[in-house]
Design an enzyme around this catalytic site. Structure first.
Site, short mmCIF file in Angstrom:
data_model
loop_
_atom_site.label_atom_id
_atom_site.label_comp_id
_atom_site.label_asym_id
_atom_site.label_seq_id
_atom_site.Cartn_x
_atom_site.Cartn_y
_atom_site.Cartn_z
N GLY A 28 85.67 51.40 -10.70
CA GLY A 28 86.54 52.10 -9.75
C GLY A 28 86.07 53.50 -9.44
O GLY A 28 84.91 53.85 -9.68
N HIS A 31 82.66 55.40 -4.67
CA HIS A 31 82.00 56.34 -3.77
C HIS A 31 81.02 55.55 -2.91
O HIS A 31 80.90 54.31 -3.06
CB HIS A 31 81.31 57.46 -4.56
CG HIS A 31 80.42 56.97 -5.67
ND1 HIS A 31 79.28 56.24 -5.45
CD2 HIS A 31 80.54 57.09 -7.02
CE1 HIS A 31 78.71 55.95 -6.61
NE2 HIS A 31 79.46 56.44 -7.58
N GLU A 32 80.28 56.26 -2.06
CA GLU A 32 79.36 55.58 -1.13
C GLU A 32 78.36 54.67 -1.85
O GLU A 32 77.93 53.66 -1.31
CB GLU A 32 78.59 56.62 -0.30
CG GLU A 32 79.21 56.90 1.04
CD GLU A 32 79.40 55.67 1.91
OE1 GLU A 32 78.45 54.92 2.13
OE2 GLU A 32 80.54 55.44 2.37
N HIS A 34 78.92 52.79 -4.50
CA HIS A 34 79.57 51.50 -4.71
C HIS A 34 79.73 50.76 -3.37
O HIS A 34 79.52 49.56 -3.29
CB HIS A 34 81.00 51.69 -5.26
CG HIS A 34 81.07 52.34 -6.61
ND1 HIS A 34 81.60 53.58 -6.82
CD2 HIS A 34 80.70 51.88 -7.83
CE1 HIS A 34 81.56 53.87 -8.10
NE2 HIS A 34 81.02 52.87 -8.74
N GLN A 58 82.61 49.68 -23.50
CA GLN A 58 81.34 50.38 -23.26
C GLN A 58 81.44 51.89 -23.46
O GLN A 58 80.48 52.61 -23.22
CB GLN A 58 80.78 50.04 -21.88
CG GLN A 58 81.54 50.62 -20.70
CD GLN A 58 81.00 50.08 -19.38
OE1 GLN A 58 81.22 48.94 -19.02
NE2 GLN A 58 80.27 50.92 -18.63
N MET A 186 74.76 59.94 -6.44
CA MET A 186 76.22 59.74 -6.44
C MET A 186 76.68 59.12 -7.74
O MET A 186 76.03 58.21 -8.27
CB MET A 186 76.64 58.86 -5.28
CG MET A 186 76.54 59.60 -3.99
SD MET A 186 77.38 58.72 -2.68
CE MET A 186 77.09 59.85 -1.35
N SER A 188 80.63 58.65 -10.17
CA SER A 188 82.05 58.99 -10.30
C SER A 188 82.20 60.26 -11.12
O SER A 188 83.16 61.02 -10.94
CB SER A 188 82.81 57.85 -10.99
OG SER A 188 82.67 56.68 -10.21
O1 PAF Z 1 77.98 50.51 -13.89
C1 PAF Z 1 79.20 50.39 -14.12
O2 PAF Z 1 80.06 50.91 -13.39
C2 PAF Z 1 79.65 49.60 -15.34
O3 PAF Z 1 78.77 49.78 -16.40
C3 PAF Z 1 79.84 48.10 -15.03
C4 PAF Z 1 78.55 47.43 -14.63
C5 PAF Z 1 80.85 47.95 -13.90
C6 PAF Z 1 80.38 47.39 -16.25
O4 PAF Z 1 81.62 47.90 -16.66
#
Ligand code: PAF
Length: 282
Positions: A28, A31-32, A34, A58, A186, A188
């Site tokens: 989530g 940004h651009e 994603h 993670q 970019m 988050s």
């Molecule tokens: O790159 C990410 O944002 C995260 O590591 C992922 C691949 C969504 C896994 O939670």
């Protein structure tokens, strides 16, 4: 249309008769970078599933799990603004962690040749957590392709290897790094930076670029020269978490067989850890 679902069972029902699905896994705060992954998927699949889930497995103990930006409404709005043409977006954003982890993982994943370097040095267990969530998302969604950004290059290599062995039917698609006008990659986490810190953060990209330039402007033993320059750079500034030069095809030390290099770095501005890299053919 971009529709939201929060339950795994609902998602399964929505996609059960679909045979051509693109998956964009995210945490989530879109940004651009994603949105570019989503655009790629939309151009190749009638259905794109965008997952928005801040994956707890993670994050390390002292990392930013609780403060990680959660902006679901804005994220959905951004997805709704995309030009969907004839395709559809399904957003899967579980409210309850149990939708992804009904029970705590008992099996660990590790790809030793791609670990003990770069991000894994400072984030032990991080890539196991990434593989845990990707394993569950791939099982749940069975996409034809899944899209990942090249900024997290080690993550991309790990997911490619993991998927090649466990999900050979899923194609892993790499999408180039998207940068702000200043050149900052970019992320988050850029949202945590004030304007001055954003200027400071350019040290990361500028260092990578000048090392790459030095590689091409030196005559011989360029790899050794760059390695010396890397050591000097790190010793002068303790904000570097790592800075390294590796074979981009396997993340091993460059050898006579190397055809593509990566210079990758992680740099800390106050408590914000930023990563970036440059990959080039030699
Ligand atoms: O790159 C990410 O944002 C995260 O590591 C992922 C691949 C969504 C896994 O939670």
């Amino acid at each position: 249309m971009a529709t939201l679902t929060t339950k795994a069972i609902e998602l399964k029902n929505k996609i059960k008769n679909q045979s051509n699905i693109g998956l964009v896994p995210t945490m989530g705060n879109l940004h651009e970078g994603h949105l570019n992954l989503v655009r790629e998927s939309l151009s190749q699949h009638p259905i794109t599933v965008v997952t928005i889930f801040v994956n707890p497995t993670q994050f390390g103990k002292n990392e930013d799990l609780s403060s990680y930006p959660r902006t679901l409404d804005e994220d959905i709005e951004k997805l709704r603004q995309l030009d969907l043409k004839n395709s559809e977006i399904i957003v899967f954003s579980p409210k309850d962690e149990k939708e992804i982890y009904p029970s705590a993982p008992l099996i660990n994943f590790s790809i030793s040749s791609l670990e003990n370097k770069l991000c894994d040095l400072n984030r032990p267990g991080h890539f196991n957590g990434v593989m845990q969530v990707i394993y569950r998302l791939f099982k749940l969604i069975s996409p034809n392709s899944a899209y990942f950004g090249e900024k997290d290059y080690q993550q991309l290599m790990i997911i490619k290897t993991f998927s090649h062995e466990l999900f050979p039917e899923i194609e892993i698609k790499a999408v180039p790094i998207k940068r702000e006008a200043s050149g900052l990659a970019m992320s988050s986490r850029n949202n945590y930076l004030n304007d001055d810190e954003k200027v400071d953060a350019l040290i990361l990209k500028n260092t990578l670029n000048s090392l790459k330039q030095n590689y091409f402007s030196s005559n011989e033993s360029s790899v050794n020269l760059i390695k010396e320059q890397i050591d000097k750079t790190i010793s002068k500034d303790d904000r570097w978490q790592y800075l390294d030069l590796l074979d981009a095809d396997n993340l091993l030390a460059p050898s006579a067989k190397t055809t593509k290099l990566i210079i990758a770095g992680a740099y800390k501005i106050n408590n914000v850890r930023l990563i970036d890299n440059t990959v080039f053919n030699i």
